[in-house]
Design a protein around this motif. Structure first.
Motif, short mmCIF file in Angstrom:
data_model
loop_
_atom_site.label_atom_id
_atom_site.label_comp_id
_atom_site.label_asym_id
_atom_site.label_seq_id
_atom_site.Cartn_x
_atom_site.Cartn_y
_atom_site.Cartn_z
N GLU A 1 61.16 -2.70 33.86
CA GLU A 1 60.09 -1.98 34.55
C GLU A 1 60.21 -0.50 34.23
OE1 GLU A 1 59.56 -3.79 38.79
OE2 GLU A 1 61.66 -4.09 38.19
N ILE A 2 59.20 0.04 33.58
CA ILE A 2 59.15 1.45 33.21
C ILE A 2 58.09 2.11 34.08
CG2 ILE A 2 58.73 3.09 31.35
CD1 ILE A 2 59.40 0.73 29.42
N CYS A 3 58.48 3.13 34.84
CA CYS A 3 57.55 3.74 35.78
C CYS A 3 57.61 5.26 35.67
CB CYS A 3 57.88 3.30 37.21
SG CYS A 3 56.72 3.94 38.45
N GLY A 4 56.51 5.88 35.25
CA GLY A 4 56.42 7.34 35.17
C GLY A 4 57.46 7.96 34.27
N MET B 1 55.14 7.60 31.22
CA MET B 1 54.79 6.26 30.74
C MET B 1 55.11 5.20 31.80
SD MET B 1 56.15 4.37 27.29
CE MET B 1 55.50 5.70 26.28
N THR B 2 54.18 4.27 31.99
CA THR B 2 54.38 3.16 32.90
C THR B 2 53.96 1.87 32.21
OG1 THR B 2 54.00 4.52 34.87
CG2 THR B 2 53.69 2.14 35.11
N ASP C 1 64.09 12.42 32.14
CA ASP C 1 63.80 13.68 32.82
C ASP C 1 62.84 13.46 33.97
OD1 ASP C 1 65.40 15.35 31.18
OD2 ASP C 1 63.87 15.27 29.63
N GLY C 2 62.24 12.30 34.02
CA GLY C 2 61.35 11.93 35.11
C GLY C 2 61.08 10.44 35.05
N GLY C 3 60.80 9.84 36.20
CA GLY C 3 60.52 8.42 36.23
C GLY C 3 61.77 7.57 36.15
N THR C 4 61.58 6.25 35.99
CA THR C 4 62.70 5.32 36.04
C THR C 4 62.55 4.21 35.01
OG1 THR C 4 61.58 3.94 37.71
CG2 THR C 4 63.08 5.66 38.51
N VAL C 5 63.70 3.67 34.62
CA VAL C 5 63.78 2.41 33.88
C VAL C 5 64.63 1.47 34.71
CG1 VAL C 5 64.57 1.23 31.81
CG2 VAL C 5 63.60 3.52 31.62
#
Length: 299
Positions: free
Chosen positions: A3-6, A20-21, A54-58
């Motif tokens: 799950e890739i979010c922001g 990227m999401t 640098d931002g968001g999550t994996v």
């Protein structure tokens, strides 16, 4: 599932990956394609846990991935230029990986060593580019990863080894539900291997879709007329994103299904009309052209 979010990664003032999401389902073979400098390699390194976002999550299987030895043990990444120490051999590296990767299979290692024509006791750094990739593949597949990330893996491999690699990857997906993400500029190699395509441009995910869906929604159509219809815009009402003409013969790229556009074309009383799916390379050129990245904007 991944799950890739922001997700964002910056290098100076450049956003290599920009907010990227996207989700990557288990057991999928995903082709990661895009323009030069689109962020494909950066994204793979973030999926592998090499780069910190640098931002968001994996998240891998619902768990934050970066700096997590549990999820990293389920992943393997082969970069565009595999790195080995000057004295590394396949066998000495296998000695290390046996202790690092919980799913390491000695049986699989021995099988792969017998399949690939490589000296497992020779220094890898002295091998050719293609042989170094084969060494990396032996080691990667022996770890039996749940998630496998490959960057330009076909580069330098001869046709026989490329065919063998595709068979091995298909075997891993079928038997172990391995998720494979392959970044490549060689779309012909991805065409008969991947079931999903991710198209990147300037750090953004332009589309993520099943390959069958992509082909279903785009058609290459040739229409020939004995006499041209008396209309200012012959193909009005047809979603043609590209039209070229040679006399009374027209070549079109049409968005939509044949059920949608064929009745409209046949109503023009053509002498001949034929529609075929686009190749991945043609889809890439079409989508990138729509984003303003084509030969006319480059030259």
């Amino acid at each position: 599932m991944i799950e890739i979010c922001g997700l964002t990664k910056r290098f100076g003032k450049v956003n290599a990956v920009d907010n990227m999401t996207v989700n990557i389902p288990n057991g999928a073979v995903v082709g990661l394609v895009g323009s030069n400098g689109s962020g494909k390699s950066t994204l793979l390194r973030m999926l592998a846990g090499v780069y910190a976002p640098d931002g968001g999550t994996v998240k891998v299987d619902g768990i934050q991935h970066f700096d997590n030895p549990v999820t990293k043990g389920e992943c393997f990444f082969i970069p565009d230029f595999p790195y080995f120490y000057n004295t590394s051999t396949v066998e000495s590296t296998a000695f290390l990986y046996r202790r690092l990767y919980p799913n390491w299979s000695e049986q699989e290692y021995n099988r792969l060593c017998s399949i690939f024509p490589i000296n497992i006791n020779a220094p890898i750094i002295n091998m050719s580019k293609g042989m170094q990739r084969q060494a990396a593949l032996i080691l990667a597949l022996s770890t039996c990863p749940k998630y496998l990330f490959l960057d330009e893996i076909f580069d330098g491999l001869d046709p026989v080894v490329r065919h063998m690699l595709k068979s091995l990857l298909a075997e891993k997906v079928a038997d172990n539900k391995t998720t494979v993400v392959i970044a490549s500029h060689n779309l012909r190699e991805l065409e008969d291997l991947c079931d999903r395509l991710c198209l990147m441009h300037r750090g953004h995910m332009m589309l993520e879709r099943g390959i069958d869906d992509l082909r279903h929604g785009l058609r290459k159509v040739q229409v020939a007329f004995t006499e041209l219809p008396y209309k200012p815009n012959i193909f009005e009402g047809i979603n043609a994103i590209n039209i070229t003409r040679n006399g009374n013969i027209f070549n079109l790229t049409i968005k939509g299904t044949e059920e949608e556009f064929m009745p409209k074309l046949k109503a023009l009383n053509p002498a001949f009309v034929s529609a075929i799916p686009l190749t991945l390379e043609e889809i890439f050129i079409s989508e990138m052209g729509a984003a303003g990245y084509d030969i006319h904007s480059i030259l």
